[in-house]
Design a protein around this motif. Structure first.
Motif, PDB file in Angstrom:
ATOM      1  N   ASN A  84       0.847  -1.190   0.000  1.00 23.79           N
ATOM      2  CA  ASN A  84       0.000   0.000   0.000  1.00 23.79           C
ATOM      3  C   ASN A  84       0.885   1.243   0.000  1.00 23.79           C
ATOM      4  O   ASN A  84       1.654   1.451   0.939  1.00 23.79           O
ATOM      5  CB  ASN A  84      -0.891   0.033   1.244  1.00 23.79           C
ATOM      6  N   ASN A  94      -4.659   5.805  -2.933  1.00 24.75           N
ATOM      7  CA  ASN A  94      -4.512   4.960  -4.107  1.00 24.75           C
ATOM      8  C   ASN A  94      -5.665   3.975  -4.160  1.00 24.75           C
ATOM      9  O   ASN A  94      -6.036   3.392  -3.134  1.00 24.75           O
ATOM     10  CB  ASN A  94      -3.171   4.214  -4.025  1.00 24.75           C
ATOM     11  N   ALA A  95      -6.180   3.798  -5.336  1.00 28.61           N
ATOM     12  CA  ALA A  95      -7.328   2.894  -5.496  1.00 28.61           C
ATOM     13  C   ALA A  95      -6.983   1.456  -5.136  1.00 28.61           C
ATOM     14  O   ALA A  95      -7.880   0.651  -4.901  1.00 28.61           O
ATOM     15  CB  ALA A  95      -7.837   2.960  -6.929  1.00 28.61           C
ATOM     16  N   ASN A  96      -5.708   1.166  -5.094  1.00 29.15           N
ATOM     17  CA  ASN A  96      -5.312  -0.210  -4.794  1.00 29.15           C
ATOM     18  C   ASN A  96      -5.089  -0.464  -3.313  1.00 29.15           C
ATOM     19  O   ASN A  96      -4.798  -1.587  -2.923  1.00 29.15           O
ATOM     20  CB  ASN A  96      -4.037  -0.546  -5.560  1.00 29.15           C
ATOM     21  N   ASN A  97      -5.176   0.577  -2.529  1.00 30.88           N
ATOM     22  CA  ASN A  97      -4.956   0.392  -1.092  1.00 30.88           C
ATOM     23  C   ASN A  97      -6.139  -0.352  -0.469  1.00 30.88           C
ATOM     24  O   ASN A  97      -7.285   0.082  -0.582  1.00 30.88           O
ATOM     25  CB  ASN A  97      -4.779   1.741  -0.400  1.00 30.88           C
ATOM     26  N   VAL A  98      -5.828  -1.443   0.153  1.00 29.50           N
ATOM     27  CA  VAL A  98      -6.872  -2.249   0.780  1.00 29.50           C
ATOM     28  C   VAL A  98      -6.436  -2.603   2.195  1.00 29.50           C
ATOM     29  O   VAL A  98      -5.288  -2.408   2.585  1.00 29.50           O
ATOM     30  CB  VAL A  98      -7.135  -3.552  -0.008  1.00 29.50           C
TER      31      VAL A  98
END
Lengths: 597, 408
Positions: free
Chosen positions: A144, A149-153
């Motif tokens: 992350n 960021n849209a990829n942060n989960v």
């Protein structure tokens, strides 16, 4: 469990078994929901496992439905709406949707249709979780990046992925407009399943939930971990009632950027022999960000009209009970038109980890005190003191629209008795002792902020119960009943920071969650069911309430008559607002016998 | 109004042209207001609209409205403004205003002041409980229409009054109309904006630079000044936004290839920079493929379609290897931009193949709501891309529409 008859109903989507019950057929829910379905009020649904509503599926729960779950052995029992799923749970004031335990449900009788309060019952089932695709800040997941960021989960606290490809427990993404469904008039009772040491489930957990989700009229009581925790995302909430929680009542975390109005918090305890944070209430409102606090988005929100009642103890120094507000990890929060009464420790406490791994000021970020004089628009700029900022900050940070990053305005505080409180744990060095030392250092008492240190009770009435011994040096007296309507300094406020006209906030002139002439908790909250709201019924929200329906079951019946007679000569059964339960109230009740309203 | 430029930029970056619908049996057809629209495009828009409107308002009003907006915007993209107006009229949430706002802007661009003003009025008739972020989303189009309709003097007056964010937008409008003599003055405005530290100003500065660059030809001295602004912005704006701006700057270079020998090389350098920015972070499979599709389009312009297709195929392969980790409801949104790019690069058969993949992925979910959303968005995408589906694809699209029944 009553009258269990194991009759399996095979369905394509999830495992169910039905059994007859005094209250309706009991439906055992044992596996995920892949196919949209509706739970109806003629049944009682029993979670026997963690049940995920999988992406694409919609679970609709009809008003008046009861979900009474059961833990047995190592089973888990939470309901989780995954990213891409929808949970539509729309109750009504007369017919709320209630999530509780089998143990509680077993106490429901015709004369006590929603049972009686069990003060030390908790952790009897899991929780309700919504997972969405809004932006989150989370440094604990490898890969992350620090900027939004849209990829942060992140994986939801207390949930466990069943395999490396199991994405069900994950939340976070790049869609702050995400829609997880609608929750309205939902009461969550006796949950917070213990998963491991310091890992329990929060009553309502929202991870990355977006702003197209609608959440209002939510009630949580006796949850072992936090009452409501929101991690990231942009979801807003209105009409929130949180009672006797085992950790923080309201926890805002991981870059939440939203708004809450009308929050009613009563701190207490829910587990005998417990410690703060694991059965005994910790912070009234805790506000955090990513553990590595220079990650963005940072938590940035606005709270209007909060009534927060603490649980002050007999202890002194740093052992006085609970904090009213805890501020960590670069949080930015505006608290306005609110009311805090009866806390054993500080009103405002900023905290940084002792090892320097995070906290205010990390990597050149603003320290805590500077945030109280820095305009909200600071988040819209990049620079050394605002690292990892997003590309579109005016889209990312929409909740705050005026004022400073951190502020408390138009607020009344009352009964913080721990005058000897040490503030050595604050991020601000050299503070004197006392519960308001940090708040005052930050300008709380400046006239321009229109705050009040009240000497008169700012709610209409508050009665504390018997003493609970928490530790050898700390005893508390949790709230037994309260009429939370604004009184004295809370009743009318000359406001310096009125609610903005943004389509969400409603303009009010009182401090706290309730005006002088109305309460919104009648008929659907646990505290009301258990007789802990002492407001005369005539002040129940008029549009849907029936004053003579004392137990809020939508019907004026023998149960209400019994309640009235039991309250004779006291304010508790007063329906005509004269402050006493007498013949006039009896006449009114008999005159409205039958279906309410 | 402070969010408008950011929202406008987001919309600019969003995958263009999603929805559209076909003429499934029973689908209500709308007569096209664009005579150049092909019949299959009308059918696709009809099918997409029909799929969206099939979603029950209760309890899915918000999801229904979202894909209705997608279809309406596809109609706008295809110049079928009357159809877009009809689609918008069926939307029951704030998103109707968002479409009306966009229609206002498009009519303003066409010089139709009366229609622009009509849609500005409609857009702002919001009802009692529209949240601030929804209101601003509506105002994006309205503000654009106002800017387009405004006189030069009015624009200057506004520029003096508005915040950094909005000033940047107006500066970009000025830049688009700038004479060579005005370059230095405008670039100085850009530098001031960037130095202010405002992220919106920085993002606007990139847009302004792109507009300025369009008039530079091979003036490398001035190009270097543009490049310097971009370099300074690296790290100040999010990767998605920065990548989008770099790609549009590369487009400007690529537009010059025929006239200037070095333009291709310069564009190649920009594309290498784009890939570097992309590769600095881990992307979710469903997020990375649309970005790779955008890059592939420019690679094709620089080095030929085969190179672009190769770039894209690598991205598709990576997506396929991770497909099982992507919930079926999220696969279509990744695959559609790839199909659109393949078609643009001349790989029609492969584009159809990827569209079929998207169609089937969108049909996997056992629930009709996500299937309807996917169908509507895929129809819109195919319509905007301009593909006339073959008989088998029509059959499949219609069958999916016919299967939109309970459970939702």
């Amino acid at each position: 469990m009553k009258n269990s008859i194991s009759v399996f109903l095979a369905t394509a989507g999830f495992g169910l078994a039905a059994a007859a019950s005094a209250h309706g057929a009991e439906i055992l829910v044992t596996s995920d929901i892949n196919t949209s379905t509706t739970w109806t009020k003629n049944n009682v649904y029993i979670l026997k496992a963690d049940v995920y509503i999988n992406p694409g599926a919609t679970l609709t729960i009809e008003e008046g439905t009861v979900v009474a779950s059961e833990l047995a052995g190592n089973t888990r029992a939470a309901l989780i709406a995954t990213k891409g799923a929808r949970l539509i749970a729309i109750g009504t004031q007369a017919e709320p949707i209630i999530f509780t335990s089998q143990a509680d449900y077993d106490t429901w009788t015709p004369t006590a249709p929603r049972g009686a309060y069990r003060p030390t019952a908790t952790s009897e089932w899991g929780n309700l979780t919504l997972l969405g695709a809004g932006f989150v800040s989370e440094d604990a997941v490898s890969g992350n990046p620090a900027s939004p960021n849209a990829n942060n989960v992140a994986i939801m606290e207390g949930l466990i992925a069943s395999s490396p490809t199991d994405t069900r427990p994950f939340y976070g993404g790049g869609n702050d407009d995400d829609n997880s469904g609608t929750l309205s008039y939902v009461s969550l009772r006796y949950g917070g399943q213990f998963v491991g040491n310091n890992v329990e489930l929060n009553g309502l957990a929202c991870g990355g939930v977006g702003r197209e989700t609608i959440i209002d009229h939510i009630d949580v009581i006796n949850n072992l971990d936090d009452g409501i925790e929101i991690w990231g995302g942009t979801v807003n909430m209105q009409y929130v009632s949180i009672w006797n929680i085992g950790d923080d009542s309201l926890d805002l975390d991981q870059g939440w950027r939203g708004k809450i109005q009308y929050g009613f918090i009563v701190q207490g305890y829910c587990k005998a022999g417990s410690t703060s944070g694991s059965g005994f209430g910790d912070n009234g409102i805790e506000m955090d960000g990513a553990e590595r606090s220079d990650y963005q988005p940072v938590t940035s929100g606005v709270l209007y009209n909060m009534t927060v009642v603490g649980n002050p103890g007999t202890g002194t120094g740093s052992n006085g009970g609970d904090l009213a507000t805890a501020w960590r990890d670069n949080v930015n929060m505006q608290i306005r038109q609110s009311l805090f009464t009866g806390f054993g420790e500080a009103f405002v406490r900023s905290e940084n980890p002792s090892d320097g791994s995070g906290g205010f000021g990390l990597n050149g970020t603003l320290n805590f005190q500077t945030r109280w004089s820095t305009p909200y628009s600071f988040l819209l700029a990049s620079g050394a003191t605002n690292p990892n900022a997003p590309a579109n900050p005016v889209t990312m940070y929409r909740a705050q629209t005026n004022g400073n990053l951190c502020e408390i305005k138009d607020t009344v505080v009352h009964n913080f008795p721990n005058t000897g409180l040490s503030n050595s744990g604050s991020t601000i060095a050299g503070l004197p002792t006392g519960p308001f030392a940090e708040a005052d250092f930050l300008g709380f008492s400046n006239a321009a902020n229109a705050n009040v240190k009240a000497t008169s009770l700012p709610v209409t009435s508050l009665v504390r119960g018997s003493t609970i011994v928490v530790s050898p040096t700390l005893s508390v007296s949790p709230v037994a009943s309260i009429d939370p309507r604004a009184a004295n300094d809370a009743a009318n406020a000359a406001l310096v920071a009125p609610a903005p006209n943004d389509g969400f906030f409603e303009a009010t002139t009182f401090r706290g969650a309730f005006p002088t002439n109305e309460v919104w908790t009648c008929g659907w909250t646990a505290a009301d069911d258990y007789g802990m709201i002492s407001t005369p019924r005539k002040f129940c929200t008029v549009s849907v309430a029936c004053p003579t329906d004392l137990n809020g079951d939508g019907e004026v019946s023998a149960a209400d008559l019994a309640n009235l007679l039991a309250s004779w000569g006291t304010p508790d059964g007063d329906v005509n607002g004269d402050g006493n339960t007498d013949a006039a109230d009896l006449s009114a009740l008999l005159g409205t016998w039958g279906t309410c309203g | 109004m402070t969010t408008l430029i950011a929202l406008a930029l987001l919309l600019t970056l969003a995958p263009q042209g999603e929805p559209a619908a076909t003429g499934a049996p029973g689908t209500r057809a709308i007569a096209s207001s664009n005579p150049s629209l092909a019949p299959h495009q009308s059918r696709l828009l009809d099918l997409g609209r029909d799929a969206a409107e099939a979603i029950p308002v209760d309890p899915h009003e918000r999801d229904r409205a979202r894909v209705q907006e997608v279809v309406a915007r596809a109609a706008i993209t295809l110049g079928d403004l009357k159809r877009a107006e009809r689609c918008a009229g069926e939307i029951t949430t704030w998103r109707r205003g968002a479409v009306y706002g966009e229609l206002a802007a498009v009519y303003a661009e066409r010089g139709d002041r009366a229609e622009a003003e009509r849609f500005m009025r409609l857009a702002q008739d919001l009802g009692p409980r529209v949240l601030d972020w929804q209101r601003d989303r509506i105002r994006v189009g309205v503000a654009r229409a106002q800017a387009i309709l405004g006189e030069a003097e009015r624009v200057r007056e506004l520029e003096a009054l508005v915040s950094d964010a909005e000033r940047g937008k107006i500066t970009a409008v000025r830049a688009a109309k700038a004479t060579p003599e005005q370059f230095a003055a405008i670039l100085e405005d850009v530098r001031r904006s960037t130095a202010s530290g405002s992220l919106d100003a920085t993002a606007n500065a990139l847009e302004t630079c792109i507009e300025l660059a369009k008039a530079l030809d091979a003036d490398e001295a001035r190009w270097s000044e543009i490049d310097a602004v971009f370099a300074a912005a690296n790290g100040k704006v999010a990767r998605e936004l920065y990548i989008g701006a770099l790609l549009r700057l590369a487009d400007v270079r690529l537009d010059d290839v025929a006239a200037h020998a070095t333009a291709r090389e310069k564009a190649g350098a920009l594309l290498a920079q784009v890939k570097s920015v992309r590769d600095q972070v881990r992307w979710a499979a469903e997020s990375e493929l649309p970005i790779t599709a955008s890059i592939a389009r420019r690679v094709a312009r620089a080095d030929g379609n085969d190179a672009g297709i190769s770039e894209l195929e690598r991205g598709i392969a990576a997506f396929k290897s991770n497909e099982e980790r992507v919930a079926n409801v999220f696969r279509g949104q990744a695959l559609r931009p790839a199909a659109e790019a393949l078609l643009a690069l001349g790989a029609r058969d492969r584009a159809l193949e990827v569209y079929r993949w998207a169609i089937e992925s969108g049909a996997l979910n056992p629930n009709a709501r996500p299937r309807a959303e996917d169908l509507a968005e895929t129809c819109a995408s195919i319509a905007v891309a301009g593909i006339d589906p073959d008989e088998a694809m029509w059959g499949r699209l219609n069958a999916i529409r016919a299967g939109l029944v309970d459970p939702w």
